[in-house]
Every structure is written in C-alpha cells, then in structure tokens.
Design a protein around this motif. Structure first.
Motif, PDB file in Angstrom:
ATOM      1  N   LYS A  40       0.832  -1.202   0.000  1.00 16.48           N
ATOM      2  CA  LYS A  40       0.000   0.000   0.000  1.00 16.48           C
ATOM      3  C   LYS A  40       0.868   1.254   0.000  1.00 16.48           C
ATOM      4  O   LYS A  40       0.582   2.216  -0.709  1.00 16.48           O
ATOM      5  N   GLN A  41       1.960   1.232   0.767  1.00 16.05           N
ATOM      6  CA  GLN A  41       2.850   2.393   0.814  1.00 16.05           C
ATOM      7  C   GLN A  41       3.586   2.589  -0.499  1.00 16.05           C
ATOM      8  O   GLN A  41       3.934   3.700  -0.866  1.00 16.05           O
ATOM      9  N   ASN A  42       3.835   1.508  -1.239  1.00 18.82           N
ATOM     10  CA  ASN A  42       4.623   1.589  -2.460  1.00 18.82           C
ATOM     11  C   ASN A  42       3.785   1.620  -3.735  1.00 18.82           C
ATOM     12  O   ASN A  42       4.327   1.793  -4.806  1.00 18.82           O
ATOM     13  N   PHE A  43       2.461   1.423  -3.632  1.00 16.75           N
ATOM     14  CA  PHE A  43       1.585   1.487  -4.802  1.00 16.75           C
ATOM     15  C   PHE A  43       1.113   2.922  -4.959  1.00 16.75           C
ATOM     16  O   PHE A  43       0.552   3.500  -4.038  1.00 16.75           O
ATOM     17  N   LYS A  44       1.356   3.486  -6.120  1.00 15.55           N
ATOM     18  CA  LYS A  44       0.962   4.873  -6.364  1.00 15.55           C
ATOM     19  C   LYS A  44      -0.438   4.890  -6.970  1.00 15.55           C
ATOM     20  O   LYS A  44      -0.642   4.486  -8.110  1.00 15.55           O
ATOM     21  N   GLU A  45      -1.426   5.323  -6.191  1.00 17.57           N
ATOM     22  CA  GLU A  45      -2.770   5.476  -6.728  1.00 17.57           C
ATOM     23  C   GLU A  45      -2.776   6.671  -7.668  1.00 17.57           C
ATOM     24  O   GLU A  45      -2.092   7.666  -7.429  1.00 17.57           O
ATOM     25  N   GLU A  46      -3.542   6.558  -8.746  1.00 19.18           N
ATOM     26  CA  GLU A  46      -3.592   7.664  -9.701  1.00 19.18           C
ATOM     27  C   GLU A  46      -4.911   7.663 -10.461  1.00 19.18           C
ATOM     28  O   GLU A  46      -5.582   6.641 -10.563  1.00 19.18           O
ATOM     29  N   ILE A  63     -14.605   6.266 -22.769  1.00 18.19           N
ATOM     30  CA  ILE A  63     -13.998   6.134 -21.440  1.00 18.19           C
ATOM     31  C   ILE A  63     -13.563   7.526 -21.023  1.00 18.19           C
ATOM     32  O   ILE A  63     -12.763   8.168 -21.700  1.00 18.19           O
ATOM     33  N   LYS A  64     -14.104   8.016 -19.908  1.00 17.85           N
ATOM     34  CA  LYS A  64     -13.794   9.365 -19.431  1.00 17.85           C
ATOM     35  C   LYS A  64     -12.566   9.392 -18.529  1.00 17.85           C
ATOM     36  O   LYS A  64     -11.757  10.304 -18.609  1.00 17.85           O
ATOM     37  N   LYS A  65     -12.452   8.402 -17.651  1.00 13.71           N
ATOM     38  CA  LYS A  65     -11.281   8.365 -16.770  1.00 13.71           C
ATOM     39  C   LYS A  65     -11.125   6.971 -16.182  1.00 13.71           C
ATOM     40  O   LYS A  65     -12.040   6.152 -16.227  1.00 13.71           O
ATOM     41  N   ILE A  66      -9.932   6.742 -15.642  1.00  7.41           N
ATOM     42  CA  ILE A  66      -9.601   5.477 -14.996  1.00  7.41           C
ATOM     43  C   ILE A  66      -8.947   5.795 -13.664  1.00  7.41           C
ATOM     44  O   ILE A  66      -8.016   6.610 -13.607  1.00  7.41           O
ATOM     45  N   ASP A  67      -9.432   5.169 -12.597  1.00 11.06           N
ATOM     46  CA  ASP A  67      -8.799   5.276 -11.282  1.00 11.06           C
ATOM     47  C   ASP A  67      -8.038   3.995 -11.008  1.00 11.06           C
ATOM     48  O   ASP A  67      -8.624   2.906 -11.018  1.00 11.06           O
ATOM     49  N   ARG A  68      -6.740   4.123 -10.776  1.00 14.09           N
ATOM     50  CA  ARG A  68      -5.909   2.988 -10.349  1.00 14.09           C
ATOM     51  C   ARG A  68      -5.775   3.097  -8.843  1.00 14.09           C
ATOM     52  O   ARG A  68      -5.025   3.927  -8.347  1.00 14.09           O
ATOM     53  N   LEU A  69      -6.517   2.281  -8.140  1.00  8.05           N
ATOM     54  CA  LEU A  69      -6.535   2.337  -6.686  1.00  8.05           C
ATOM     55  C   LEU A  69      -5.824   1.126  -6.099  1.00  8.05           C
ATOM     56  O   LEU A  69      -5.590   0.138  -6.793  1.00  8.05           O
ATOM     57  N   PHE A  70      -5.503   1.201  -4.826  1.00  8.78           N
ATOM     58  CA  PHE A  70      -4.786   0.109  -4.175  1.00  8.78           C
ATOM     59  C   PHE A  70      -5.590  -1.183  -4.196  1.00  8.78           C
ATOM     60  O   PHE A  70      -5.045  -2.264  -4.337  1.00  8.78           O
ATOM     61  N   ASN A  71      -6.915  -1.066  -4.085  1.00  8.89           N
ATOM     62  CA  ASN A  71      -7.731  -2.275  -3.974  1.00  8.89           C
ATOM     63  C   ASN A  71      -8.550  -2.599  -5.224  1.00  8.89           C
ATOM     64  O   ASN A  71      -9.179  -3.645  -5.294  1.00  8.89           O
ATOM     65  N   LYS A 137      -7.567  -4.784  -8.870  1.00  5.81           N
ATOM     66  CA  LYS A 137      -6.414  -3.874  -8.999  1.00  5.81           C
ATOM     67  C   LYS A 137      -5.471  -4.378 -10.086  1.00  5.81           C
ATOM     68  O   LYS A 137      -5.131  -5.558 -10.128  1.00  5.81           O
ATOM     69  N   LEU A 138      -5.067  -3.475 -10.974  1.00 13.06           N
ATOM     70  CA  LEU A 138      -4.029  -3.779 -11.954  1.00 13.06           C
ATOM     71  C   LEU A 138      -2.680  -3.505 -11.304  1.00 13.06           C
ATOM     72  O   LEU A 138      -2.512  -2.488 -10.634  1.00 13.06           O
ATOM     73  N   SER A 139      -1.734  -4.376 -11.510  1.00 10.87           N
ATOM     74  CA  SER A 139      -0.414  -4.150 -10.930  1.00 10.87           C
ATOM     75  C   SER A 139       0.214  -2.903 -11.543  1.00 10.87           C
ATOM     76  O   SER A 139      -0.139  -2.490 -12.647  1.00 10.87           O
ATOM     77  N   SER A 140       1.141  -2.310 -10.840  1.00 12.15           N
ATOM     78  CA  SER A 140       1.728  -1.040 -11.275  1.00 12.15           C
ATOM     79  C   SER A 140       2.534  -1.175 -12.565  1.00 12.15           C
ATOM     80  O   SER A 140       2.787  -0.190 -13.233  1.00 12.15           O
ATOM     81  N   GLU A 141       2.932  -2.406 -12.942  1.00 10.46           N
ATOM     82  CA  GLU A 141       3.692  -2.596 -14.184  1.00 10.46           C
ATOM     83  C   GLU A 141       2.804  -2.516 -15.422  1.00 10.46           C
ATOM     84  O   GLU A 141       3.293  -2.315 -16.523  1.00 10.46           O
ATOM     85  N   ILE A 142       1.496  -2.703 -15.253  1.00 14.46           N
ATOM     86  CA  ILE A 142       0.578  -2.716 -16.402  1.00 14.46           C
ATOM     87  C   ILE A 142       0.282  -1.286 -16.835  1.00 14.46           C
ATOM     88  O   ILE A 142      -0.120  -0.451 -16.032  1.00 14.46           O
ATOM     89  N   ASN A 143       0.492  -1.012 -18.126  1.00 11.72           N
ATOM     90  CA  ASN A 143       0.213   0.330 -18.631  1.00 11.72           C
ATOM     91  C   ASN A 143      -0.679   0.316 -19.874  1.00 11.72           C
ATOM     92  O   ASN A 143      -0.900   1.342 -20.495  1.00 11.72           O
TER      93      ASN A 143
END
Length: 192
Positions: A40-46, A63-71, A137-143
């Motif tokens: 949680k501390q190392n995942f950057k929500e955006e 698609i208007k927006k995407i939230d990448r959240l911890f959960n 949650k998508l992992s932070s490596e997925i773009n």
C-alpha cells in the motif's frame, strides 16, 4: 510484546499477545499484514483523465477516466443512446480487462448501470448516462489493456493506455457528436 522493525519503523507491531494464540484464538499473520502495508505504501494510486484508446467498437460510448486504486481499478464511461428507438444499456457480468501478456481481470461490479441480465432503461432519445465499471487492482507494471464485453455487439475498447490524451478524447467526443447529428438528420428525413 512489541515487535519493532528498526529505524524507519514501518513494520512495527505493538501489544502482540501470545496468550490469545495459546487460548486457541486466531492471531493475525504479521507477515501478510506487513506485506499489505508495504504494498500500500509503495503502490501509487492515480487517476488518468481522458485515457488514450486506440480503437473502440461503438461510436456512442467513451472512457472518461480510470482510477488505479490500491484495492481495485475503476473505469468511468459515458454512453449516449442512439436516436433510432428508446433503448437500454447493460454490461455483461463476463466483461473483463486483458493485458498484453494475456492476463485477465474479470469485472467485480458496476455503479450507475446494472450488470446483465438487469438493464438501465432510457427515457428519451439521445439520453446519456455516466457509469463506472470496477475491476480488480491492476499491478503497477501494467500500462495497457483491452476492455472486452464478450457478447454479440458488445462494447470493446482496444489498446487502452494508462496515460492521458485529451486531444484523442476530444476527437472521440466529436465523432460521437457527429454520429448523433447524422442519426438525427436521418430520423428527421424519414419523417418528412
């Protein structure tokens, strides 16, 4: 007892009770808790406003927006019903995201419209609705991913990149507006 990690104190546990363990009660898995806290501390929500979409199956949804959240991952969409007849909208409960490496993330739930077999009924021609589809949650490596609704005439979005591209979004909105202008003109011409 207290379990103290050290200098930075990010993995400190206070008042750990062995007596609960000895009494047969389940004690927390400190390693799992520590791992979740670290993630949680190392995942950057955006939030990605106006994400890049390479191609999509229908011109009257964006698609208007995407939230990448911890959960979870939330995808916000806007749909406008075509001008032909009053209709309804739903998303299949089998909808999923697929990453470039083939990994699939199945939809968890939606807000604003129901998942099939339920549906949202429109009240007038050209009405629009905003809604949100929620995925794991998508992992932070997925773009990049593709959103698939695996039904006949389903809504699909290909090559969705997790960065903003307002100019492309604006072009998609203009395409939507032009689509509706043509539909409205065609409907008006038929009535005359």
């Amino acid at each position: 007892f207290d379990l103290i990690e050290g200098i930075d104190g990010t993995w400190n546990y206070y008042k750990v009770s062995i007596s609960k363990y000895l009494a047969g009660e389940r004690i927390p898995d400190l390693v799992a808790i520590g791992k979740r806290n670290w993630e949680k501390q190392n995942f950057k929500e955006e939030t990605i406003e106006y994400p890049y979409v390479g191609r999509q199956s229908h011109p009257y949804i964006v698609i208007k927006k995407i939230d990448r959240l911890f959960n979870c991952t939330k995808i916000y969409l806007y749909y406008r019903t075509p001008y032909e007849t009053l209709s309804w909208i739903t998303f299949s409960k089998d909808t999923y995201l697929q990453t470039l490496n083939g990994e699939k993330y199945k939809i968890l739930y939606s807000n604003g419209i129901p998942l099939s077999p339920e549906h949202y009924n429109f009240e007038y021609l050209g009405e629009g609705v905003s809604f949100c589809l929620v995925f794991p949650k998508l992992s932070s490596e997925i773009n990049c991913f593709t959103l698939y609704e695996p039904v006949n005439d389903g809504f699909n979005f290909y090559d969705v990149k997790l960065h903003s591209d307002y100019e492309r979004y604006l072009a998609t909105m203009n395409n939507m507006d032009n689509f509706f202008k043509r539909k409205k003109q065609a409907t008006t011409s038929k009535k005359q």
